[in-house]
Structure formats: structure tokens, C-alpha cells
Design a protein around this motif. Structure first.
Motif, PDB file in Angstrom:
ATOM      1  N   LEU A 209       0.832  -1.204   0.000  1.00 44.91           N
ATOM      2  CA  LEU A 209       0.000   0.000   0.000  1.00 44.91           C
ATOM      3  C   LEU A 209       0.864   1.250   0.000  1.00 44.91           C
ATOM      4  O   LEU A 209       1.879   1.323   0.707  1.00 44.91           O
ATOM      5  N   GLU A 210       0.473   2.229  -0.792  1.00 41.70           N
ATOM      6  CA  GLU A 210       1.143   3.512  -0.780  1.00 41.70           C
ATOM      7  C   GLU A 210       0.395   4.457   0.166  1.00 41.70           C
ATOM      8  O   GLU A 210      -0.777   4.241   0.476  1.00 41.70           O
ATOM      9  N   GLN A 211       1.079   5.467   0.613  1.00 39.84           N
ATOM     10  CA  GLN A 211       0.479   6.395   1.571  1.00 39.84           C
ATOM     11  C   GLN A 211      -0.788   7.023   0.986  1.00 39.84           C
ATOM     12  O   GLN A 211      -0.781   7.530  -0.135  1.00 39.84           O
ATOM     13  N   GLY A 212      -1.873   6.946   1.739  1.00 38.58           N
ATOM     14  CA  GLY A 212      -3.138   7.528   1.307  1.00 38.58           C
ATOM     15  C   GLY A 212      -3.971   6.638   0.411  1.00 38.58           C
ATOM     16  O   GLY A 212      -5.091   6.996   0.048  1.00 38.58           O
ATOM     17  N   GLN A 213      -3.443   5.463   0.043  1.00 38.33           N
ATOM     18  CA  GLN A 213      -4.161   4.560  -0.853  1.00 38.33           C
ATOM     19  C   GLN A 213      -5.182   3.737  -0.069  1.00 38.33           C
ATOM     20  O   GLN A 213      -4.897   3.238   1.018  1.00 38.33           O
ATOM     21  N   THR A 214      -6.385   3.601  -0.622  1.00 40.08           N
ATOM     22  CA  THR A 214      -7.424   2.781  -0.006  1.00 40.08           C
ATOM     23  C   THR A 214      -7.199   1.333  -0.362  1.00 40.08           C
ATOM     24  O   THR A 214      -7.044   0.980  -1.533  1.00 40.08           O
ATOM     25  N   TRP A 215      -7.191   0.481   0.633  1.00 38.62           N
ATOM     26  CA  TRP A 215      -6.943  -0.943   0.428  1.00 38.62           C
ATOM     27  C   TRP A 215      -8.249  -1.659   0.123  1.00 38.62           C
ATOM     28  O   TRP A 215      -9.199  -1.614   0.901  1.00 38.62           O
ATOM     29  N   THR A 216      -8.304  -2.300  -1.030  1.00 39.10           N
ATOM     30  CA  THR A 216      -9.479  -3.061  -1.437  1.00 39.10           C
ATOM     31  C   THR A 216      -9.019  -4.416  -1.964  1.00 39.10           C
ATOM     32  O   THR A 216      -7.829  -4.655  -2.120  1.00 39.10           O
ATOM     33  N   GLY A 217      -9.962  -5.292  -2.236  1.00 36.95           N
ATOM     34  CA  GLY A 217      -9.634  -6.545  -2.895  1.00 36.95           C
ATOM     35  C   GLY A 217      -9.615  -7.753  -1.977  1.00 36.95           C
ATOM     36  O   GLY A 217      -9.981  -7.705  -0.806  1.00 36.95           O
ATOM     37  N   TRP A 218      -9.171  -8.863  -2.575  1.00 34.83           N
ATOM     38  CA  TRP A 218      -9.150 -10.149  -1.882  1.00 34.83           C
ATOM     39  C   TRP A 218      -8.379 -10.107  -0.568  1.00 34.83           C
ATOM     40  O   TRP A 218      -8.829 -10.645   0.441  1.00 34.83           O
ATOM     41  N   HIS A 219      -7.202  -9.495  -0.582  1.00 36.39           N
ATOM     42  CA  HIS A 219      -6.324  -9.612   0.581  1.00 36.39           C
ATOM     43  C   HIS A 219      -6.824  -8.809   1.778  1.00 36.39           C
ATOM     44  O   HIS A 219      -6.526  -9.163   2.923  1.00 36.39           O
ATOM     45  N   ARG A 220      -7.589  -7.762   1.540  1.00 39.48           N
ATOM     46  CA  ARG A 220      -8.226  -7.063   2.660  1.00 39.48           C
ATOM     47  C   ARG A 220      -9.213  -8.007   3.348  1.00 39.48           C
ATOM     48  O   ARG A 220      -9.270  -8.084   4.581  1.00 39.48           O
ATOM     49  N   LEU A 221      -9.998  -8.713   2.539  1.00 38.92           N
ATOM     50  CA  LEU A 221     -10.975  -9.648   3.088  1.00 38.92           C
ATOM     51  C   LEU A 221     -10.277 -10.843   3.731  1.00 38.92           C
ATOM     52  O   LEU A 221     -10.739 -11.369   4.757  1.00 38.92           O
ATOM     53  N   GLU A 222      -9.170 -11.270   3.138  1.00 36.91           N
ATOM     54  CA  GLU A 222      -8.382 -12.361   3.724  1.00 36.91           C
ATOM     55  C   GLU A 222      -7.964 -12.004   5.146  1.00 36.91           C
ATOM     56  O   GLU A 222      -8.087 -12.825   6.081  1.00 36.91           O
ATOM     57  N   LYS A 223      -7.434 -10.800   5.345  1.00 35.95           N
ATOM     58  CA  LYS A 223      -6.989 -10.381   6.665  1.00 35.95           C
ATOM     59  C   LYS A 223      -8.149 -10.367   7.652  1.00 35.95           C
ATOM     60  O   LYS A 223      -8.006 -10.819   8.810  1.00 35.95           O
ATOM     61  N   ALA A 224      -9.289  -9.860   7.212  1.00 32.80           N
ATOM     62  CA  ALA A 224     -10.459  -9.816   8.099  1.00 32.80           C
ATOM     63  C   ALA A 224     -10.881 -11.219   8.520  1.00 32.80           C
ATOM     64  O   ALA A 224     -11.184 -11.470   9.689  1.00 32.80           O
ATOM     65  N   LEU A 225     -10.869 -12.137   7.578  1.00 36.25           N
ATOM     66  CA  LEU A 225     -11.331 -13.496   7.856  1.00 36.25           C
ATOM     67  C   LEU A 225     -10.394 -14.250   8.785  1.00 36.25           C
ATOM     68  O   LEU A 225     -10.830 -14.903   9.742  1.00 36.25           O
ATOM     69  N   TRP A 226      -9.091 -14.184   8.519  1.00 36.51           N
ATOM     70  CA  TRP A 226      -8.156 -15.032   9.257  1.00 36.51           C
ATOM     71  C   TRP A 226      -7.539 -14.334  10.467  1.00 36.51           C
ATOM     72  O   TRP A 226      -7.227 -15.005  11.453  1.00 36.51           O
ATOM     73  N   LYS A 227      -7.353 -13.019  10.417  1.00 38.14           N
ATOM     74  CA  LYS A 227      -6.738 -12.347  11.557  1.00 38.14           C
ATOM     75  C   LYS A 227      -7.793 -11.821  12.525  1.00 38.14           C
ATOM     76  O   LYS A 227      -7.708 -12.080  13.734  1.00 38.14           O
ATOM     77  N   ALA A 228      -8.775 -11.112  11.988  1.00 35.98           N
ATOM     78  CA  ALA A 228      -9.820 -10.575  12.863  1.00 35.98           C
ATOM     79  C   ALA A 228     -10.868 -11.630  13.206  1.00 35.98           C
ATOM     80  O   ALA A 228     -11.510 -11.565  14.249  1.00 35.98           O
ATOM     81  N   GLY A 229     -11.052 -12.581  12.287  1.00 38.88           N
ATOM     82  CA  GLY A 229     -12.081 -13.591  12.510  1.00 38.88           C
ATOM     83  C   GLY A 229     -13.482 -13.034  12.396  1.00 38.88           C
ATOM     84  O   GLY A 229     -14.452 -13.639  12.855  1.00 38.88           O
ATOM     85  N   SER A 230     -13.586 -11.889  11.750  1.00 42.05           N
ATOM     86  CA  SER A 230     -14.881 -11.226  11.585  1.00 42.05           C
ATOM     87  C   SER A 230     -14.857 -10.420  10.290  1.00 42.05           C
ATOM     88  O   SER A 230     -13.813  -9.888   9.901  1.00 42.05           O
ATOM     89  N   VAL A 231     -15.997 -10.347   9.637  1.00 42.02           N
ATOM     90  CA  VAL A 231     -16.103  -9.538   8.422  1.00 42.02           C
ATOM     91  C   VAL A 231     -17.006  -8.321   8.654  1.00 42.02           C
ATOM     92  O   VAL A 231     -17.508  -7.723   7.702  1.00 42.02           O
ATOM     93  N   LYS A 232     -17.189  -7.965   9.900  1.00 46.64           N
ATOM     94  CA  LYS A 232     -17.981  -6.787  10.210  1.00 46.64           C
ATOM     95  C   LYS A 232     -17.361  -5.556   9.548  1.00 46.64           C
ATOM     96  O   LYS A 232     -16.168  -5.295   9.673  1.00 46.64           O
ATOM     97  N   GLY A 233     -18.163  -4.823   8.795  1.00 45.19           N
ATOM     98  CA  GLY A 233     -17.690  -3.632   8.105  1.00 45.19           C
ATOM     99  C   GLY A 233     -16.998  -3.890   6.782  1.00 45.19           C
ATOM    100  O   GLY A 233     -16.551  -2.958   6.109  1.00 45.19           O
ATOM    101  N   GLN A 234     -16.903  -5.157   6.366  1.00 44.45           N
ATOM    102  CA  GLN A 234     -16.190  -5.507   5.139  1.00 44.45           C
ATOM    103  C   GLN A 234     -17.122  -5.740   3.952  1.00 44.45           C
ATOM    104  O   GLN A 234     -16.654  -5.999   2.844  1.00 44.45           O
ATOM    105  N   GLN A 235     -18.429  -5.652   4.186  1.00 39.31           N
ATOM    106  CA  GLN A 235     -19.388  -5.971   3.124  1.00 39.31           C
ATOM    107  C   GLN A 235     -19.186  -5.107   1.884  1.00 39.31           C
ATOM    108  O   GLN A 235     -19.302  -5.583   0.747  1.00 39.31           O
ATOM    109  N   GLN A 236     -18.879  -3.836   2.100  1.00 37.37           N
ATOM    110  CA  GLN A 236     -18.700  -2.939   0.947  1.00 37.37           C
ATOM    111  C   GLN A 236     -17.506  -3.360   0.096  1.00 37.37           C
ATOM    112  O   GLN A 236     -17.515  -3.200  -1.125  1.00 37.37           O
ATOM    113  N   TYR A 237     -16.484  -3.920   0.750  1.00 33.03           N
ATOM    114  CA  TYR A 237     -15.295  -4.335   0.010  1.00 33.03           C
ATOM    115  C   TYR A 237     -15.549  -5.629  -0.762  1.00 33.03           C
ATOM    116  O   TYR A 237     -14.954  -5.849  -1.825  1.00 33.03           O
ATOM    117  N   ALA A 238     -16.424  -6.456  -0.237  1.00 33.29           N
ATOM    118  CA  ALA A 238     -16.830  -7.650  -0.983  1.00 33.29           C
ATOM    119  C   ALA A 238     -17.557  -7.250  -2.259  1.00 33.29           C
ATOM    120  O   ALA A 238     -17.308  -7.793  -3.339  1.00 33.29           O
TER     121      ALA A 238
END
Length: 379
Positions: A209-238
Motif C-alpha cells: 500500500l502507498e500512503q493515502g491509498q485505499t486498500w481493497t480486494g481479496w487480501h483485505r478480506l483475507e486479513k479480516a477473515l483469518w486475523k480478525a475472525g470477523s467480516v464486520k464492516g467488510q461488506q462494501q469491500y466484498a
């Protein structure tokens, strides 16, 4: 485009040196009789020996005199990537053979593998119509177009199902669907990456990620699923992921595909494994890296099989070597199969450094003969 990584640079450098040594005196004439353009890259410059060439096959011979690994990109005037060669280590050289139609192109040297850097303009004029027509090559291109379309369609269908699970908050189901949704993308990644605005939207890793860049895509959702264990707030990125892949589906029919771009793309797929994904950084949270590896190898082999009749006719020894090396890589990947795991492979965090190096070495051993594919089909 991926950044270079120390674990595989030694192997990549050996492959590049081996490739140039194997070319011998023929390299001075250009691969397969193509026009030759010398490129000298440093950390702050990108010098090309010719600013204009005739249309047809062209071999860019790049020498990296900088202190960091670099990549060479050939881009059309609209910014679309024609082809690229990644992971050219300091003090090494590499070749990239492409078919160029009349027009203006940018030759970009990217120190540090950032996708940015100094560039030069080269003008291509005339017509390449003097070369021999080859029905087998035309059929290969047509077959690959169909394959790319099928893989994009499959990716979109599976990602819609994955996104639905994310939107429903079903973490367990979304985890199972994550890796399969990426297989089609990984098989045709060089074509997908040629649309430069789509790749960073759907496949960007957090580390890039570059400074100020919005992170979208598969890997954002990957982090939510495996690290946070929750997809709360991720629906828009899906939803955004699906929309971006729908855009790819609409545009992919216009991708520029030639026998040389197919060949270079196959090599890029192997480079993705041997000099990037081998570290485990691609799937840092899910550890489904081996699913990606297998998909990259599948995509490279599809290109080769489509071009194989021409390669076997023009260089039977090379065809035999490529066959052998593909078989070795596939046998090695098969040892990591696990029917109980997501995507059918063991979790990559269970694969030690020695085994990762074994995988990297096997892919590099395949990459060396495969790097000669473009020169053969350009003859």
C-alpha cells in the motif's frame, strides 16, 4: 507486479545468466532474428540504444547496472502493458522478446520492482506483414483468448459466491470459498495485470500500500477473515471486489494477445512463484499459497501446450526439456496435496525453509527453458 525478495534472487540471477550464456553468439543478433535493442538500467536511469525500430519481433537486452533488482516494462501509449520481465538482479542481464506493431511505446525500468521509474520512448514504424503466417500460432492465440475468458468468467462466478458469504457474515464458509475464488485469476494474471488499474484494486497486498491509498480486494478480506475472525464492516469491500472483476470481464476481450506475449506471460507466472510468492507473503493470513502456486503453474502450462506444436517443430530439444521440467514441478506440488485443506493443499505455514527453497529451485529450473519460448515463436 511484485517486489523482489532475497530468498529467491540468487536462483533468479542464476537463471538469467544461464539464459544469456545459452544464447551465445545468437544473442548478439537478437533472438530468432528479431531487432535488438540494448537497455541499460541503473537506479535512476533507463537508457536505450535505439529510439526507433521496424515493426515486428524485437528483443530488448537489458543490463542492470543499479544496486537494486529491477524490472523492464514495455507499455503502449495508453499505458497498457505489452510485456515485462521482472527480477533482473544487480549486475545481471536478461532478454525480453515481443511483437510490436507500429506505434509509440514506453520502455520503463523499475528499480525496486515498484512499477515506477525512469523511462524512454521508442517509435515503431512500418508493417510486420513480411513474416510468415503460421496457422498453428493463430490457433494458439485464439485458444488462449478462449481460455482467458473462461478463467475470468469462473473467477467472477466463484467470487460472487465468496462475496455473498462475506456479506452474510458467514466466516467459516467465506474461508472455504476464498482460495478457490482466486484460482482463475492466478492462472491468467499477466493478462489481468495488463489492465493496470484493475490489479491494484483486487490483488494488492497490505505491504504494498502507498500512503493515502485505499486498500481493497481479496487480501483485505483475507486479513479480516483469518486475523480478525470477523467480516464486520467488510461488506462494501466484498461488493467492490465483484464490481472490479465485472469490469475486467467487460474489458478482457480487448486484451492484446500475441504468441510472444503469451510466452512472456508464462514466464511471468513462474516468476510470481519463484521470486515472490515463495516467501509466503501473498497469502500472509490464510496460508493458501500453494493453491496460488498450482494455479500459476497451470496457467503457464496452458500457454505452453497451446504453443507446443510450433515449439516442437522448431526446437524439439527445447520442447522435451520443458516437458520434463513441468513434470518435475507438478510431481513436487502433488506431494503437498491435502484433500482436507482449503483448495486441496496443506497450509503453507507448515512448509519449512528448506522445502520452500526446493520449490523455488524447481520452478526456476522450469523458468530457464520457458524463458526461451518467446524467441522460438518469434522466428
Amino acid at each position: 507486479m511484485r517486489r523482489a525478495h532475497p530468498i529467491a534472487l540468487a536462483g533468479a540471477t542464476a537463471v538469467l545468466i544461464s539464459t544469456l550464456t545459452a544464447c551465445g553468439d545468437d544473442a548478439a543478433k537478437g533472438t530468432g532474428g528479431a531487432s535488438t535493442i540494448a537497455v541499460t538500467a541503473t537506479d535512476s536511469s533507463c537508457a536505450i540504444a535505439k529510439k526507433s525500430v521496424a515493426a515486428g519481433a524485437a528483443t530488448f537486452k537489458v543490463t542492470n547496472n543499479g544496486s537494486r533488482p529491477t524490472e523492464l516494462e514495455i507499455l503502449k501509449a495508453d499505458g497498457k502493458v505489452v510485456s515485462e520481465r521482472e527480477n533482473i538482479g544487480p549486475g545481471t542481464a536478461a532478454e525480453l522478446t515481443v511483437q510490436l506493431a507500429a506505434g509509440t511505446y514506453k520502455v520503463l525500468c523499475s528499480p525496486g520492482m515498484t512499477g515506477k521509474g525512469p523511462s524512454q520512448v521508442i517509435v515503431v514504424s512500418g508493417s510486420s506483414g513480411g513474416g510468415r503466417a503460421d496457422l498453428s500460432l493463430e490457433q494458439a492465440v485464439a485458444g488462449y483468448r478462449g481460455y482467458v475468458k473462461d478463467q475470468v468468467d469462473d473467477t467472477l462466478a466463484k467470487t460472487r459466491t465468496f462475496a455473498a458469504a462475506v456479506k452474510a457474515g458467514d466466516v467459516a464458509r467465506a474461508k472455504k470459498l476464498y482460495a478457490p475464488s482466486r484460482v482463475g485469476w492466478e492462472r491468467i494474471e499477466p493478462v489481468a495485470e495488463s489492465f493496470g488499474d484493475i490489479d491494484p484494486k483486487v490483488d494488492l497486498r497490505e505491504a504494498d500500500l502507498e500512503q493515502g491509498q485505499t486498500w481493497t480486494g481479496w487480501h483485505r478480506l483475507e486479513k479480516a477473515l483469518w486475523k480478525a475472525g470477523s467480516v464486520k464492516g467488510q461488506q462494501q469491500y466484498a461488493g467492490r471486489l465483484v464490481a472490479d472483476l465485472e469490469a475486467l470481464q467487460q474489458r478482457v476481450g480487448g486484451a492484446e494477445i500475441t504468441p510472444t506475449s503469451m510466452s512472456n506471460g508464462a514466464k511471468e507466472l513462474l516468476d510470481e512463484v519463484a521470486t515472490g510468492k515463495i516467501t509466503g507473503e501473498e497469502e500472509a493470513y490464510s496460508h493458501t499459497d500453494l493453491v496460488d502456486f498450482a494455479a500459476n503453474v497451470d496457467g503457464a502450462e496452458k500457454v505452453y501446450r497451446l504453443l507446443e506444436p510450433v515449439v516442437r517443430q522448431r526446437d524439439a530439444a527445447l520442447a522435451g526439456t520443458i516437458d520434463d521440467e513441468f513434470a518435475k514441478v507438478k510431481r513436487l506440488l502433488a506431494t503437498y496435496k491435502d484433500g482436507a485443506g482449503d483448495g486441496g493443499y496443506v497450509s503453507y505455514d507448515t512448509v519449512g525453509e528448506a522445502k520452500r527453497k526446493e520449490l523455488s529451485d524447481a520452478v526456476n529450473a522450469l523458468g530457464e527453458p520457458l524463458s526461451r519460448l518467446a524467441g522460438v515463436v518469434a522466428r
